[in-house]
Motif scaffolding. Structure first.
Motif, PDB file in Angstrom:
ATOM      1  N   ASP A 292    -113.026  22.102  45.710  1.00 52.83           N
ATOM      2  CA  ASP A 292    -112.107  21.165  47.105  1.00 52.83           C
ATOM      3  C   ASP A 292    -110.812  20.710  47.179  1.00 52.83           C
ATOM      4  O   ASP A 292    -110.668  20.745  46.085  1.00 52.83           O
ATOM      5  N   LEU A 293    -109.819  20.927  48.153  1.00 50.91           N
ATOM      6  CA  LEU A 293    -108.808  19.655  47.493  1.00 50.91           C
ATOM      7  C   LEU A 293    -109.111  18.410  48.274  1.00 50.91           C
ATOM      8  O   LEU A 293    -109.912  18.397  49.035  1.00 50.91           O
ATOM      9  N   THR A 313    -101.979  15.552  47.465  1.00 49.06           N
ATOM     10  CA  THR A 313    -103.211  16.788  47.906  1.00 49.06           C
ATOM     11  C   THR A 313    -103.673  17.428  46.390  1.00 49.06           C
ATOM     12  O   THR A 313    -102.567  17.858  45.363  1.00 49.06           O
ATOM     13  N   LEU A 315    -106.348  19.970  43.161  1.00 48.46           N
ATOM     14  CA  LEU A 315    -107.090  21.078  43.845  1.00 48.46           C
ATOM     15  C   LEU A 315    -108.272  20.373  42.556  1.00 48.46           C
ATOM     16  O   LEU A 315    -108.049  19.826  41.288  1.00 48.46           O
ATOM     17  N   PRO A 321    -106.441  27.782  42.963  1.00 54.03           N
ATOM     18  CA  PRO A 321    -106.942  27.646  44.330  1.00 54.03           C
ATOM     19  C   PRO A 321    -106.982  29.427  45.035  1.00 54.03           C
ATOM     20  O   PRO A 321    -106.496  30.564  44.791  1.00 54.03           O
ATOM     21  N   GLU A 324    -105.571  30.528  51.226  1.00 56.03           N
ATOM     22  CA  GLU A 324    -105.004  30.111  52.191  1.00 56.03           C
ATOM     23  C   GLU A 324    -104.798  29.045  51.365  1.00 56.03           C
ATOM     24  O   GLU A 324    -103.817  27.679  52.255  1.00 56.03           O
ATOM     25  N   GLN A 325    -105.832  28.383  51.134  1.00 54.24           N
ATOM     26  CA  GLN A 325    -104.839  26.987  50.110  1.00 54.24           C
ATOM     27  C   GLN A 325    -103.822  26.120  49.799  1.00 54.24           C
ATOM     28  O   GLN A 325    -102.613  25.530  49.770  1.00 54.24           O
ATOM     29  N   TYR A 329    -100.902  24.320  50.919  1.00 50.39           N
ATOM     30  CA  TYR A 329     -99.857  23.120  50.129  1.00 50.39           C
ATOM     31  C   TYR A 329     -98.258  23.625  49.940  1.00 50.39           C
ATOM     32  O   TYR A 329     -97.203  22.897  50.230  1.00 50.39           O
ATOM     33  N   GLU A 418    -109.646  23.358  55.816  1.00 48.23           N
ATOM     34  CA  GLU A 418    -109.080  22.185  55.061  1.00 48.23           C
ATOM     35  C   GLU A 418    -107.177  22.616  55.578  1.00 48.23           C
ATOM     36  O   GLU A 418    -107.112  22.927  56.128  1.00 48.23           O
ATOM     37  N   VAL A 420    -103.468  19.540  54.072  1.00 47.17           N
ATOM     38  CA  VAL A 420    -102.679  18.837  52.991  1.00 47.17           C
ATOM     39  C   VAL A 420    -101.161  17.866  53.758  1.00 47.17           C
ATOM     40  O   VAL A 420    -101.263  18.501  54.410  1.00 47.17           O
ATOM     41  N   LEU A 445    -101.351  24.384  42.955  1.00 45.80           N
ATOM     42  CA  LEU A 445    -101.260  24.935  44.726  1.00 45.80           C
ATOM     43  C   LEU A 445    -100.035  25.087  45.160  1.00 45.80           C
ATOM     44  O   LEU A 445     -99.772  25.442  45.775  1.00 45.80           O
TER      45      LEU A 445
END
Length: 448
Positions: A292-293, A313, A315, A321, A324-325, A329, A418, A420, A445
């Motif tokens: 999860d973020l 933010t 991880l 990660p 997409e995360q 970020y 999610e 950021v 991230l």
């Protein structure tokens, strides 16, 4: 403008040993000597500030600077004085505190700052000792509270007694001027003052303008508050693990702040996983999962009453990660860096937002409400929206040395899983800017 030093109001006749008045004076002196502001912030906070190389502020100079700022603004606007109810404004004027959150919604404490005269603090019952340390409160009087909790259906009667007390101070120290600035006042109070010939004006404008430019001692206080905040953030990050709830994680920030003499946190902005999009979810009982973020905004009122307002933010867990995360970020970190680089004295507010980096089209609908905002004892003027949100009633202005602003970014795709959140606290210096917040970004991230 500077006021006369009237000194704390005390009885001048000697007391009989053992009399009620003698015992009351002894109790006040004892309590004043044990005031939290006299005792200081403790070994942990002091050691962290020493390690960071941050000198102690000159508090008498800070208090004088603030009163001079208020009085200069009152004189410029033609007021006899300021009647203040907001506990943050009272802190600014007197550097004294009393049940800050409680009095924020229970108006039982107020003060009057004369443009050319004393500072009169109307304090809660038997709380005279709470301002003895400040050296700028000239007189303490009992506050008359006409909120329904105390007055019931007799509010009309009690508000008249309150108004008479305010009118007496204005007549004593207003030099014939009956115009006063008031920050927060219900209509019953406005009407009662008007019946006594007192004309209230916009005290928020006075106080926000006064608070806009920080003195070097105020910046030292802010640096110390940020160090304390970031130490608590570090403790929160150390506690982050799969299986912890958002509430349990948020409690670590509160604990760290209070342990270092901080005061409160203004919001509950911490969210994990799918609760990070859209933003502005308050923290919950949700259990944080690996991968999860976890995003949060400190909104923290720390030592000296100064706000430390930064967002990070992280991880959760030991994994890597997703693409997409990392992309979300990277967009947020780049926006913060770009918009921070624009900050320097002389730049106009509208020019700033028109040049600012903004979220990409698929993230723009979920954008944060502002790009920049002022910060001091709390979030302060100005608040600068995205250029697309600028309206005819958005105030313009110019960045000046001594202002402190926060640079905001929230990046989440509309309807995405999610998001950021990153925010930095920045001092406008004589020749540019200095970033006051320094807590590291999440290297995983960032891809570094």
């Amino acid at each position: 403008m500077t006021g006369t030093n009237f000194g704390h109001h005390r009885k001048i006749m000697p007391f009989e040993p053992g009399s009620v008045e003698d015992l009351r004076e002894q109790a006040r002196n004892k309590a004043a000597g044990l005031n939290q502001h006299v005792l200081g912030y403790g070994l942990q906070a002091e050691a962290e500030w020493a390690a960071a190389g941050i000198a102690a502020p000159d508090m008498p100079a800070l208090r004088k600077y603030r009163l001079d700022r208020i009085r200069t603004e009152l004189a410029r606007r033609g007021y006899a004085g300021a009647l203040l109810y907001d506990p943050v404004n009272i802190r600014y004027a007197t550097d004294s505190t009393n049940m800050q959150l409680w009095v924020a919604h229970n108006p039982t404490r107020h003060c009057f700052v004369a443009t050319d005269g004393p500072v009169v603090l109307f304090d809660y019952f038997s709380c005279e000792h709470l301002s003895d340390h400040s050296g700028v409160v000239d007189e303490v009087r009992p506050a008359v509270s006409w909120m329904y909790l105390y007055s019931g259906e007799l509010t009309e009667m009690k508000v008249e007694r309150w108004a008479q007390g305010i009118a007496d101070v204005v007549r004593e120290h207003g030099g014939g001027n009956r115009r006063i600035a008031v920050d927060h006042l219900d209509h019953e109070g406005v009407d009662a003052l008007a019946r006594l010939g007192i004309s209230p004006g916009n005290g928020e404008a006075v106080m926000e303008t006064a608070r806009l430019i920080k003195s070097p001692d105020e910046i030292l206080c802010m640096r110390r508050s940020i160090v304390a905040c970031e130490a608590a953030v570090g403790e929160m990050e150390a506690a982050l693990r799969p299986g912890i709830s958002e509430n349990e994680l948020w409690a670590e920030l509160h604990r760290g702040n209070i342990a270092r003499g901080g005061e409160w946190i203004e919001t509950r902005l911490l969210a994990s996983g799918p609760r990070t999009n859209p933003w502005f979810q308050e923290c919950s009982s949700r259990v944080v999962e690996a991968g999860d973020l976890v995003a949060f905004d400190t909104d923290l009122i720390g030592p000296y009453g100064f706000c430390a307002d930064l967002s990070r933010t992280w991880l959760c867990g030991d994994g890597e990660p997703t693409n997409e995360q990392r992309e979300l970020y990277s967009i947020a970190a780049d926006q913060i860096a770009c918009n921070t680089a624009l900050l320097k004295p002389g730049v106009g507010f509208r020019e700033l937002v028109e040049r600012a980096a903004v979220p990409p089209p698929d993230c723009f609908p979920a954008r944060y409400g502002v790009l920049f905002h002022g910060v001091g004892l709390a979030d302060e003027y100005p608040t600068l929206p995205h250029a697309a949100d600028w309206t005819a009633d958005t105030p313009d202005g110019v960045l000046e040395p001594g202002m402190v602003v926060c640079v905001e970014s929230y990046i989440g795709r509309l309807g995405g899983h999610e998001g950021v959140k990153i925010e930095e606290q920045i001092l406008i210096s004589e020749d540019g800017h200095e970033q006051l917040s320094s807590y590291p970004l999440d290297k995983r991230l960032l891809g570094k």
